[in-house]
Design a protein around this motif. Structure first.
Motif, mmCIF file in Angstrom:
data_model
loop_
_atom_site.group_PDB
_atom_site.id
_atom_site.type_symbol
_atom_site.label_atom_id
_atom_site.label_comp_id
_atom_site.label_asym_id
_atom_site.label_seq_id
_atom_site.Cartn_x
_atom_site.Cartn_y
_atom_site.Cartn_z
ATOM 1 N N ILE A 177 0.842 -1.193 0.000
ATOM 2 C CA ILE A 177 0.000 0.000 0.000
ATOM 3 C C ILE A 177 0.877 1.242 0.000
ATOM 4 C CG2 ILE A 177 -1.686 1.315 1.362
ATOM 5 C CD1 ILE A 177 -2.888 -1.078 -0.025
ATOM 6 N N SER A 178 0.456 2.253 -0.726
ATOM 7 C CA SER A 178 1.279 3.455 -0.883
ATOM 8 C C SER A 178 1.441 4.219 0.426
ATOM 9 C CB SER A 178 0.650 4.389 -1.922
ATOM 10 O OG SER A 178 -0.424 5.087 -1.349
ATOM 11 N N ARG A 179 2.424 5.109 0.417
ATOM 12 C CA ARG A 179 2.732 5.925 1.580
ATOM 13 C C ARG A 179 1.523 6.756 2.006
ATOM 14 N NH1 ARG A 179 3.899 10.978 3.257
ATOM 15 N NH2 ARG A 179 5.710 11.336 4.580
ATOM 16 N N PRO B 176 -6.725 3.516 -1.666
ATOM 17 C CA PRO B 176 -8.111 3.884 -1.324
ATOM 18 C C PRO B 176 -8.270 5.039 -0.353
ATOM 19 C CG PRO B 176 -7.465 1.857 -0.226
ATOM 20 C CD PRO B 176 -6.369 2.179 -1.181
ATOM 21 N N LEU B 177 -7.238 5.382 0.408
ATOM 22 C CA LEU B 177 -7.404 6.408 1.438
ATOM 23 C C LEU B 177 -6.923 7.787 1.010
ATOM 24 C CD1 LEU B 177 -6.552 4.517 4.741
ATOM 25 C CD2 LEU B 177 -8.734 4.795 3.576
ATOM 26 N N VAL B 178 -6.543 7.941 -0.239
ATOM 27 C CA VAL B 178 -6.131 9.263 -0.721
ATOM 28 C C VAL B 178 -7.389 10.018 -1.137
ATOM 29 C CG1 VAL B 178 -4.673 10.542 -2.325
ATOM 30 C CG2 VAL B 178 -3.951 8.310 -1.518
ATOM 31 N N LYS B 179 -7.924 10.813 -0.222
ATOM 32 C CA LYS B 179 -9.188 11.505 -0.476
ATOM 33 C C LYS B 179 -9.044 12.562 -1.567
ATOM 34 C CE LYS B 179 -10.914 8.999 2.757
ATOM 35 N NZ LYS B 179 -11.700 7.811 2.375
ATOM 36 N N GLU B 180 -7.812 13.071 -1.767
ATOM 37 C CA GLU B 180 -7.593 14.065 -2.821
ATOM 38 C C GLU B 180 -7.922 13.503 -4.204
ATOM 39 O OE1 GLU B 180 -5.611 13.312 -0.390
ATOM 40 O OE2 GLU B 180 -4.440 15.016 0.359
ATOM 41 N N TYR B 181 -7.811 12.173 -4.353
ATOM 42 C CA TYR B 181 -8.122 11.556 -5.640
ATOM 43 C C TYR B 181 -9.580 11.803 -6.034
ATOM 44 C CZ TYR B 181 -3.746 8.842 -5.812
ATOM 45 O OH TYR B 181 -2.436 8.450 -5.886
ATOM 46 N N PHE B 182 -10.460 11.938 -5.036
ATOM 47 C CA PHE B 182 -11.877 12.120 -5.339
ATOM 48 C C PHE B 182 -12.158 13.499 -5.930
ATOM 49 C CE2 PHE B 182 -11.903 8.551 -2.484
ATOM 50 C CZ PHE B 182 -12.901 7.744 -2.996
ATOM 51 N N PHE B 183 -11.301 14.472 -5.639
ATOM 52 C CA PHE B 183 -11.436 15.778 -6.290
ATOM 53 C C PHE B 183 -11.205 15.631 -7.790
ATOM 54 C CE2 PHE B 183 -9.607 19.555 -8.178
ATOM 55 C CZ PHE B 183 -10.490 20.554 -7.782
ATOM 56 N N PHE C 274 0.331 6.074 5.700
ATOM 57 C CA PHE C 274 0.732 7.107 6.651
ATOM 58 C C PHE C 274 -0.458 7.920 7.172
ATOM 59 C CE2 PHE C 274 5.539 7.928 6.235
ATOM 60 C CZ PHE C 274 5.787 6.578 6.065
ATOM 61 N N SER C 275 -1.637 7.687 6.606
ATOM 62 C CA SER C 275 -2.807 8.459 7.041
ATOM 63 C C SER C 275 -3.220 8.116 8.474
ATOM 64 C CB SER C 275 -3.987 8.215 6.088
ATOM 65 O OG SER C 275 -4.435 6.872 6.168
ATOM 66 N N TYR C 276 -2.686 7.023 9.028
ATOM 67 C CA TYR C 276 -3.032 6.623 10.393
ATOM 68 C C TYR C 276 -2.081 7.215 11.429
ATOM 69 C CZ TYR C 276 -5.879 3.213 7.935
ATOM 70 O OH TYR C 276 -6.801 2.627 7.114
ATOM 71 N N LYS C 277 -1.143 8.025 10.980
ATOM 72 C CA LYS C 277 -0.152 8.584 11.892
ATOM 73 C C LYS C 277 -0.837 9.417 12.978
ATOM 74 C CE LYS C 277 4.085 11.323 11.979
ATOM 75 N NZ LYS C 277 5.075 12.090 11.175
ATOM 76 N N GLY C 278 -0.496 9.133 14.221
ATOM 77 C CA GLY C 278 -1.053 9.883 15.352
ATOM 78 C C GLY C 278 -2.467 9.501 15.722
ATOM 79 N N LYS C 279 -3.030 8.476 15.088
ATOM 80 C CA LYS C 279 -4.404 8.064 15.374
ATOM 81 C C LYS C 279 -4.410 6.734 16.117
ATOM 82 C CE LYS C 279 -6.150 10.281 11.154
ATOM 83 N NZ LYS C 279 -6.836 10.050 9.854
ATOM 84 N N GLU C 280 -5.385 6.571 16.982
ATOM 85 C CA GLU C 280 -5.553 5.323 17.719
ATOM 86 C C GLU C 280 -6.506 4.422 16.932
ATOM 87 O OE1 GLU C 280 -4.023 4.308 20.440
ATOM 88 O OE2 GLU C 280 -2.865 6.168 20.660
ATOM 89 N N ILE D 87 -7.219 -1.346 10.408
ATOM 90 C CA ILE D 87 -6.332 -0.865 9.338
ATOM 91 C C ILE D 87 -6.252 -1.915 8.228
ATOM 92 C CG2 ILE D 87 -3.965 -0.215 8.747
ATOM 93 C CD1 ILE D 87 -3.676 0.889 11.579
ATOM 94 N N GLY D 88 -6.101 -3.184 8.630
ATOM 95 C CA GLY D 88 -6.023 -4.265 7.642
ATOM 96 C C GLY D 88 -7.265 -4.347 6.777
ATOM 97 N N GLU D 89 -8.427 -4.166 7.406
ATOM 98 C CA GLU D 89 -9.687 -4.223 6.649
ATOM 99 C C GLU D 89 -9.823 -3.034 5.710
ATOM 100 O OE1 GLU D 89 -12.706 -4.484 9.585
ATOM 101 O OE2 GLU D 89 -12.242 -6.560 10.156
ATOM 102 N N GLU D 90 -9.465 -1.835 6.187
ATOM 103 C CA GLU D 90 -9.596 -0.638 5.346
ATOM 104 C C GLU D 90 -8.644 -0.666 4.155
ATOM 105 O OE1 GLU D 90 -9.387 3.060 7.368
ATOM 106 O OE2 GLU D 90 -11.040 2.630 8.731
#
Length: 588
Positions: A173-175, A418-425, A179-185, A191-194
């Motif tokens: 999976i890309s950076r 899948p977690l790069v929300k900027e792609y949806f723009f 890395f979007s989980y940094k600092g999150k609990e 994470i594996g499912e997402e």
């Protein structure tokens, strides 16, 4: 020597050697599939290849000494020439070699060494079948007392991620997503499912003086069980070796066999590497100030060690962002410098897709479409499953008027990352230009949930409402637009749609006064096309063409341009752009 070679040919030694090499290669490919399936140690393949290599000279000697006869094996010197069947044996070896080569080519095509031009064009490249060999590398945690090593912990985890992407059998999976989980609990299972992965690599870094303690854990994402963990206490000078050791250990734990060379980080001066990591952290902040400061740091890094390809790649990205996003560097001069930097990047690492992609961006900016397309094809051949490659392939597709292809490629980027929300723009932008209103709203609403103050998204939503003949709703969206350029740009059309022509003319005059000298000729043409004032629209389009305005190709896709179709000036403009023959822009 001539007689010796003729005798080698007569005894079929050369053909026997070729047949051995072809069949040995095929055997190695079969073993590469069998070894992981039966959970055999990866060293089994290496030992087998060594044995095959050792046996090769004995096979050649055997082929020289012995001949196959109807009565069985006999020494060649014992077989009279008139009774020899070496010609028939040679023909059989020809069949073996040809059959083996056909199988070799088939395997190469299957593994993506040869990608048909049409497949590259449409980006119908399937992801590598990875079975359960998938991983996300999370950003390592900075455990230093001063909490001042965040750039370093990010850099180490990113370098390990980059090493793992070189393994064809492994889905990484890309950076951006990992890395979007940094600092999150967030729990490992979530994470594996997402991210749709079976393994997670996480770690931490603690610095004390010139010594680092790096702790790493490989976790089964489904069960949360630690598969492997290790702690390294090393000096700063050994940091790159640690990255290689961690990547190698992950490969071993996942029972993946490496046919190619071992994963090794490129060598780089440690002081230069430290500056590179700091510049990379500044680049991620996405501001004109941070970009300017990052350029200064990365130039210092290159001055210390100019042999590190990623540093040149980062400088290239910073130049592009400074010139085209923030306008802090002159475009024409930066394009020249950017081409030099990208070529240096390719020279240092021709096996990375990013150098070809970076050079393609500059070529496209100067409208050398063939050169850009050739470079993009090289990039996608090198890394067919890199989401960033699909993202920029989509960008170049829509700039060539091929909106269906751009949407398809953008969806592929989202599938891989899948977690790069900027792609949806970008996806919503392409849907809007393609006239798919419902899908545009769905994509942009998803994007605005995460970036409500982002520039441009509310402007597009305003344009959608105008296309639906809802100017009041369009005004609501344009009032939310935070960027003054996009806000005034949108108001010029919203007020016109509300039948306040006097106010609309005033706003347009202000827009021209404020932005006509800032490469906004295509945008002005768009407003006039929306107003169906064709003469003014074509006047500004021609000015944009003369200035080689980088946004002209984008705006030629806008729905308002359809108001210019049917005018002979439209075909004339499209035909003189110098686009590839397979471009997608409308022609009457």
């Amino acid at each position: 020597m001539k007689k010796f070679i003729q005798e080698l040919q007569r005894r079929n030694v050369i053909k026997a050697g070729l047949a051995y090499l072809v069949m040995a290669w095929l055997l190695a490919q079969v073993m590469n599939i069998i070894i992981p399936a039966f959970h055999l140690p990866p060293s089994f393949l290496k030992i087998s290849i060594i044995v095959l290599a050792i046996c090769f000279p004995f096979w050649l000697i055997f082929s020289w000494i012995y001949e196959i006869t109807p009565e069985g094996l006999k020494k060649t010197i014992s077989v009279p020439l008139e009774h020899s069947i070496v010609a028939k044996t040679g023909n059989r070896l020809n069949y073996i070699i040809i059959t083996g080569l056909v199988l070799v080519i088939g395997l190469l095509i299957r593994d993506g060494f040869f990608i048909p031009a049409q497949v590259v064009e449409n980006a119908e490249v399937a992801t590598v079948a990875t079975d359960n060999k998938s991983i996300a590398v999370l950003a390592f945690t900075d455990m230093s007392p001063e909490k001042d090593q965040g750039y370093f912990s990010d850099g180490i985890s990113e370098e390990i991620l980059n090493l793992l992407t070189n393994v064809p059998q492994l889905k990484v999976i890309s950076r951006t997503s990992s890395f979007s989980y940094k600092g999150k609990e967030v729990k490992i299972k979530e994470i594996g499912e997402e991210l749709q992965v079976n393994h997670i690599l996480e770690g931490s870094i603690r610095k004390s003086g010139n010594t680092f303690r790096i702790t790493v854990q490989l976790i089964d994402a489904k069960t949360g069980i630690h598969v492997w963990s290790e702690t390294y206490d090393r000096n700063m000078e050994d940091i790159l070796k640690i990255q290689d050791e961690i990547a190698a250990k992950v490969i071993q734990q996942l029972e993946i066999s490496l046919l190619g060379p071992a994963l090794v980080s490129p060598t780089v001066d440690i002081a230069a590497y430290n500056l590179y990591l700091q510049a990379n952290q500044l680049y991620a902040q996405i501001s004109s100030e941070s970009t300017t400061n990052a350029i200064k740091l990365i130039k210092e890094s290159i001055a210390i060690d100019s042999s590190y390809a990623p540093a040149w790649g980062l400088l290239n990205d910073l130049y592009f962002s400074a010139a085209f996003r923030f306008g802090t560097l002159p475009i024409e001069e930066t394009i020249k410098q950017g081409k030099v930097v990208a070529k240096k990047e390719i020279l240092l690492n021709s096996k990375s897709a990013w150098g070809y992609l970076d050079l393609a961006k500059w070529e496209f900016a100067t409208w050398d479409f063939k050169a850009a397309d050739d470079l993009l094809n090289k990039a996608i051949r090198v890394e067919p499953n890199n989401p960033g490659i699909f993202y920029f392939r989509a960008y170049f597709a829509y700039q060539s008027g091929k909106l269906d292809s751009a949407i398809e490629l953008m969806l592929k980027s989202i599938e891989l990352d899948p977690l790069v929300k900027e792609y949806f723009f970008d996806l919503g932008f392409y849907y809007w230009m393609n006239g798919e209103v419902d899908k545009t709203e769905e994509a942009l609403n998803h994007f605005l949930l995460f970036f409500p103050n982002s520039s441009g998204a509310n402007w597009i939503m305003s344009r959608i409402q105008l296309s639906l003949d809802h100017p009041e709703k369009a005004m609501n969206y344009i009032e939310r637009e935070p960027d003054p350029f996009w806000k005034l740009y949108g108001k010029c059309m919203v007020i016109y749609a509300m039948d306040d022509k006097q106010e609309a003319d005033s706003l347009l005059g202000r827009f021209i006064a404020d932005y006509s000298e800032d490469m906004a000729e295509p945008n002005i043409a768009d407003i006039y096309a929306f107003r169906e004032e064709k003469d003014e629209a074509f006047k500004w389009l021609e000015q944009a063409f003369e200035n080689k305005d980088s946004s002209l190709l984008e705006i030629l896709n806008y729905p308002s341009m359809q108001n210019l179709w049917g005018d002979p000036r439209w075909n004339k403009l499209i035909n003189k752009l110098g686009l590839p023959d397979n471009h997608g822009f409308h022609l009457d």
